[in-house]
Design a protein around this motif. Structure first.
Motif, PDB file in Angstrom:
ATOM      1  N   LYS A  77       0.814  -1.213   0.000  1.00  0.00           N
ATOM      2  CA  LYS A  77       0.000   0.000   0.000  1.00  0.00           C
ATOM      3  C   LYS A  77       0.847   1.262   0.000  1.00  0.00           C
ATOM      4  O   LYS A  77       0.330   2.353   0.249  1.00  0.00           O
ATOM      5  CB  LYS A  77      -0.966  -0.008   1.180  1.00  0.00           C
ATOM      6  N   ASN A  78       2.127   1.138  -0.282  1.00  0.00           N
ATOM      7  CA  ASN A  78       3.021   2.282  -0.389  1.00  0.00           C
ATOM      8  C   ASN A  78       3.726   2.201  -1.737  1.00  0.00           C
ATOM      9  O   ASN A  78       4.350   1.188  -2.059  1.00  0.00           O
ATOM     10  CB  ASN A  78       4.040   2.269   0.753  1.00  0.00           C
ATOM     11  N   SER A  79       3.639   3.261  -2.524  1.00  0.00           N
ATOM     12  CA  SER A  79       4.182   3.241  -3.879  1.00  0.00           C
ATOM     13  C   SER A  79       5.639   3.696  -3.952  1.00  0.00           C
ATOM     14  O   SER A  79       6.163   3.902  -5.039  1.00  0.00           O
ATOM     15  CB  SER A  79       3.324   4.109  -4.803  1.00  0.00           C
ATOM     16  N   VAL A 104       1.927 -14.547  -9.040  1.00  0.00           N
ATOM     17  CA  VAL A 104       0.931 -13.806  -9.817  1.00  0.00           C
ATOM     18  C   VAL A 104       0.854 -12.391  -9.259  1.00  0.00           C
ATOM     19  O   VAL A 104       0.730 -12.197  -8.043  1.00  0.00           O
ATOM     20  CB  VAL A 104      -0.449 -14.488  -9.746  1.00  0.00           C
ATOM     21  N   VAL A 105       0.936 -11.402 -10.147  1.00  0.00           N
ATOM     22  CA  VAL A 105       1.006 -10.000  -9.740  1.00  0.00           C
ATOM     23  C   VAL A 105      -0.046  -9.196 -10.497  1.00  0.00           C
ATOM     24  O   VAL A 105      -0.309  -9.447 -11.678  1.00  0.00           O
ATOM     25  CB  VAL A 105       2.401  -9.400 -10.011  1.00  0.00           C
ATOM     26  N   LYS A 106      -0.616  -8.218  -9.781  1.00  0.00           N
ATOM     27  CA  LYS A 106      -1.562  -7.299 -10.406  1.00  0.00           C
ATOM     28  C   LYS A 106      -1.270  -5.893  -9.920  1.00  0.00           C
ATOM     29  O   LYS A 106      -1.040  -5.669  -8.727  1.00  0.00           O
ATOM     30  CB  LYS A 106      -3.002  -7.674 -10.058  1.00  0.00           C
ATOM     31  N   ALA A 107      -1.249  -4.943 -10.843  1.00  0.00           N
ATOM     32  CA  ALA A 107      -1.013  -3.545 -10.483  1.00  0.00           C
ATOM     33  C   ALA A 107      -2.236  -2.975  -9.782  1.00  0.00           C
ATOM     34  O   ALA A 107      -3.374  -3.246 -10.168  1.00  0.00           O
ATOM     35  CB  ALA A 107      -0.685  -2.721 -11.721  1.00  0.00           C
ATOM     36  N   ILE A 108      -1.996  -2.195  -8.736  1.00  0.00           N
ATOM     37  CA  ILE A 108      -3.060  -1.486  -8.031  1.00  0.00           C
ATOM     38  C   ILE A 108      -2.897  -0.010  -8.364  1.00  0.00           C
ATOM     39  O   ILE A 108      -1.980   0.646  -7.885  1.00  0.00           O
ATOM     40  CB  ILE A 108      -2.961  -1.696  -6.513  1.00  0.00           C
ATOM     41  N   GLY A 109      -3.763   0.510  -9.209  1.00  0.00           N
ATOM     42  CA  GLY A 109      -3.631   1.898  -9.638  1.00  0.00           C
ATOM     43  C   GLY A 109      -3.595   1.974 -11.152  1.00  0.00           C
ATOM     44  O   GLY A 109      -3.592   0.963 -11.864  1.00  0.00           O
ATOM     45  N   SER A 215       7.946  -4.857  -4.740  1.00  0.00           N
ATOM     46  CA  SER A 215       7.130  -3.813  -5.359  1.00  0.00           C
ATOM     47  C   SER A 215       8.019  -2.601  -5.618  1.00  0.00           C
ATOM     48  O   SER A 215       8.683  -2.108  -4.713  1.00  0.00           O
ATOM     49  CB  SER A 215       5.974  -3.431  -4.419  1.00  0.00           C
ATOM     50  N   ASN A 216       8.044  -2.150  -6.873  1.00  0.00           N
ATOM     51  CA  ASN A 216       8.831  -0.982  -7.277  1.00  0.00           C
ATOM     52  C   ASN A 216      10.322  -1.160  -6.996  1.00  0.00           C
ATOM     53  O   ASN A 216      10.942  -0.390  -6.264  1.00  0.00           O
ATOM     54  CB  ASN A 216       8.294   0.290  -6.608  1.00  0.00           C
ATOM     55  N   PHE A 217      10.904  -2.190  -7.619  1.00  0.00           N
ATOM     56  CA  PHE A 217      12.314  -2.512  -7.360  1.00  0.00           C
ATOM     57  C   PHE A 217      13.278  -1.476  -7.911  1.00  0.00           C
ATOM     58  O   PHE A 217      14.420  -1.383  -7.463  1.00  0.00           O
ATOM     59  CB  PHE A 217      12.671  -3.901  -7.912  1.00  0.00           C
ATOM     60  N   ALA A 218      12.843  -0.679  -8.901  1.00  0.00           N
ATOM     61  CA  ALA A 218      13.749   0.283  -9.530  1.00  0.00           C
ATOM     62  C   ALA A 218      13.764   1.641  -8.831  1.00  0.00           C
ATOM     63  O   ALA A 218      14.531   2.518  -9.226  1.00  0.00           O
ATOM     64  CB  ALA A 218      13.386   0.470 -11.001  1.00  0.00           C
ATOM     65  N   LEU A 219      12.933   1.824  -7.812  1.00  0.00           N
ATOM     66  CA  LEU A 219      12.834   3.104  -7.115  1.00  0.00           C
ATOM     67  C   LEU A 219      13.543   3.043  -5.773  1.00  0.00           C
ATOM     68  O   LEU A 219      13.686   1.990  -5.170  1.00  0.00           O
ATOM     69  CB  LEU A 219      11.361   3.482  -6.900  1.00  0.00           C
ATOM     70  N   GLY A 227       2.465   9.019  -8.416  1.00  0.00           N
ATOM     71  CA  GLY A 227       2.821   8.675  -9.777  1.00  0.00           C
ATOM     72  C   GLY A 227       3.275   7.251  -9.988  1.00  0.00           C
ATOM     73  O   GLY A 227       3.659   6.876 -11.097  1.00  0.00           O
ATOM     74  N   ASN A 228       3.235   6.426  -8.948  1.00  0.00           N
ATOM     75  CA  ASN A 228       3.678   5.043  -9.072  1.00  0.00           C
ATOM     76  C   ASN A 228       2.541   4.094  -8.709  1.00  0.00           C
ATOM     77  O   ASN A 228       1.663   4.417  -7.922  1.00  0.00           O
ATOM     78  CB  ASN A 228       4.866   4.749  -8.149  1.00  0.00           C
ATOM     79  N   ASN A 229       2.584   2.894  -9.279  1.00  0.00           N
ATOM     80  CA  ASN A 229       1.645   1.859  -8.887  1.00  0.00           C
ATOM     81  C   ASN A 229       2.094   1.164  -7.605  1.00  0.00           C
ATOM     82  O   ASN A 229       3.280   1.161  -7.265  1.00  0.00           O
ATOM     83  CB  ASN A 229       1.536   0.798  -9.983  1.00  0.00           C
ATOM     84  N   CYS A 230       1.144   0.558  -6.915  1.00  0.00           N
ATOM     85  CA  CYS A 230       1.432  -0.472  -5.932  1.00  0.00           C
ATOM     86  C   CYS A 230       1.052  -1.806  -6.566  1.00  0.00           C
ATOM     87  O   CYS A 230       0.445  -1.842  -7.646  1.00  0.00           O
ATOM     88  CB  CYS A 230       0.639  -0.238  -4.647  1.00  0.00           C
ATOM     89  N   TYR A 231       1.392  -2.902  -5.902  1.00  0.00           N
ATOM     90  CA  TYR A 231       1.176  -4.204  -6.527  1.00  0.00           C
ATOM     91  C   TYR A 231       0.627  -5.215  -5.528  1.00  0.00           C
ATOM     92  O   TYR A 231       0.881  -5.146  -4.334  1.00  0.00           O
ATOM     93  CB  TYR A 231       2.483  -4.718  -7.149  1.00  0.00           C
ATOM     94  N   ARG A 232      -0.125  -6.162  -6.087  1.00  0.00           N
ATOM     95  CA  ARG A 232      -0.756  -7.242  -5.322  1.00  0.00           C
ATOM     96  C   ARG A 232      -0.124  -8.568  -5.755  1.00  0.00           C
ATOM     97  O   ARG A 232       0.005  -8.843  -6.961  1.00  0.00           O
ATOM     98  CB  ARG A 232      -2.258  -7.253  -5.602  1.00  0.00           C
ATOM     99  N   PHE A 233       0.253  -9.408  -4.779  1.00  0.00           N
ATOM    100  CA  PHE A 233       0.939 -10.669  -5.056  1.00  0.00           C
ATOM    101  C   PHE A 233       0.119 -11.844  -4.518  1.00  0.00           C
ATOM    102  O   PHE A 233      -0.324 -11.829  -3.367  1.00  0.00           O
ATOM    103  CB  PHE A 233       2.322 -10.679  -4.400  1.00  0.00           C
TER     104      PHE A 233
END
Length: 458
Positions: A77-79, A104-109, A215-219, A227-233
């Motif tokens: 829940k933190n982008s 399995v991953v889904k973008a939140i946002g 979640s957001n490994f490049a940041l 401006g970023n998504n969060c993710y569901r696993f």
């Protein structure tokens, strides 16, 4: 008081001398399970878990306040960047063996996938201990960033964007002459259509250590949250002989226990006080812990206690305790699942007899900053000392514990932020505290107010 002889400096010296003592006593502990290779696949249990903050005893969410289980999946829940969930019971060790990891991953946002999501391998520091590794914010990242597949920085374009689809990432690792060949396949869950494949060869030692979903490994971990998504696993599966499996690494639902024995000099005689600490649970979870003791070879219940919904502590108070006899105890939490099933979690220890007719042996510890977490040499030496009582005189945590800063609002996130720092303390010293009376006092850093008193402050 002269600064060179301050309370803190004296206690540090006392701790060092206690921790390095060689006394001819030993602490009797349960025989741990031996590490083994993964013979069958391992999948997360989130689909059977009620909504809550704590992800389960087989995982460490980093940081805990930024993750929760919602409708059977682990959601960040933190982008900001480098939010991870580590496997505690499974680490990659045998680089001459193959393995597979899928999730399995889904973008939140609705934002662009600028931060990326996926699997992080080879997470370790110079200690390379599974608990310590959980706080390393880098590794070998494998997943999707933008509209590209990525393995350790090597990328290739996908056939389509992820949008709001459920995407399965399947990583296959094959050893070959000192290197590891990593193959990544991304598929749409709805149609089983492959939307991209990528293969990359790396040095085999780069996969050794903890593994996590990320979640957001490049940041950066402190990147702006807009401006970023969060993710569901969901459906995180591990298989292969490259894994070392140690089920004793599980941390919870009962995280640890602490107890004390007090001579009240009243009609209540000696009073046993025992606390059992769990992870932050949900409204639909079981809220009760049971305390049992073994007498005449049989387990006898001493009652149940309701968990405090903020501190997640169950407290027991037993008057007229027989202080002359050592007694085995166990605390039991029965974890309920949303399919109606139940899994008991048992944490056991000993209430030792009160020492008499000899000097008291005390282990005194203070100022546990986390740069040497989990303090394994100290813990081992205190166990060898076999003290009659363990005394933590303050600064069991520091503001920097675990990284990711301090959260002071909103209320629920602030509590979880504090708890996960405190959990590092229990995670490190629980094997000592389960079998010894423990006194634990707060100091300035324990209340996240460094130098609030003393050292020129209050």
């Amino acid at each position: 008081m002269d600064k060179q002889q301050s309370r803190r400096n004296i206690l540090k010296m006392l701790t060092a001398s206690v921790a390095t003592s060689s006394v001819g006593c030993s602490l009797i502990t349960e025989t741990p399970q031996q590490p083994k290779m993964l013979s069958t696949s391992k999948q997360d249990n989130w689909s059977k878990t009620f909504d809550r903050t704590w992800l389960g005893g087989e995982y460490w969410a980093n940081p805990m306040e930024d993750w929760h289980i919602v409708d059977g999946g682990a959601e960040c829940k933190n982008s900001s960047g480098s939010r991870t969930v580590h496997s505690l019971t499974h680490q990659i060790k045998y680089t001459a063996k193959a393995f597979k990891v899928s999730v399995v991953v889904k973008a939140i946002g609705t934002h662009n996938n600028v931060g990326g999501f996926g699997i992080r391998l080879g997470v370790r520091n110079e200690i390379d201990e599974y608990r310590s590794n959980c706080f390393v914010q880098k590794g070998l990242d494998i997943g999707i960033i933008g509209n590209k597949l990525s393995i350790d920085g090597k990328t290739t374009a996908m056939k389509m964007s992820i949008d709001d689809n459920d995407i399965e990432l399947l990583l296959t690792a094959t050893p070959q002459a000192g290197v590891m060949i990593l193959s990544l396949d991304a598929r749409l869950i709805a149609s089983n259509q492959s939307i991209g494949q990528l293969t990359h060869m790396i040095s085999a030692d780069k996969v050794v250590g903890n593994l996590a979903v990320v979640s957001n490994f490049a940041l950066r971990s402190n990147a702006p949250k807009t401006g970023n998504n969060c993710y569901r696993f969901t459906h995180w599966v591990m298989s292969g002989d490259a894994f070392e499996v140690n089920l004793d690494n599980k941390f919870g639902p009962i995280l640890w226990s602490m107890y004390s024995l007090n001579d009240t000099r009243s009609s209540e005689g000696f009073v046993l006080k025992l606390s059992a600490i769990t992870g932050p649970l949900g409204h639909e979870d079981n809220q009760v812990v049971e305390l049992q003791v073994k007498r005449c070879g049989l387990w006898e219940s001493l009652g149940t206690s309701q968990l405090d919904p903020d501190a997640w502590v169950a407290s027991f108070r037993i008057a007229n305790w027989d202080e002359k006899t050592q007694v085995e105890y166990r605390v039991i939490y029965r974890e309920k699942h949303n399919d109606g099933s139940e899994t008991p979690d048992v944490w056991s220890g000993k209430i030792i007899a009160n020492p008499s007719a000899r000097p008291l042996r005390m282990a005194a510890l203070t100022c546990q900053n986390d740069y040497s977490f989990p303090y394994a040499p100290v813990v081992k030496n205190v166990q060898v000392l076999s003290p009659d009582i363990v005394f933590f005189s303050g600064d069991q945590i520091y503001e920097s514990h675990g990284g990711f800063g301090i959260v002071r609002a909103p209320f629920e996130s602030a509590i979880t932020n504090y708890l996960r720092k405190f959990y590092q303390f229990g995670w490190a010293f629980r094997e000592i505290m389960r079998d010894r009376p423990t006194l634990c006092l707060p100091d300035d850093h324990d209340v996240l107010q460094g130098n609030l008193w003393g050292e020129g402050a209050l």
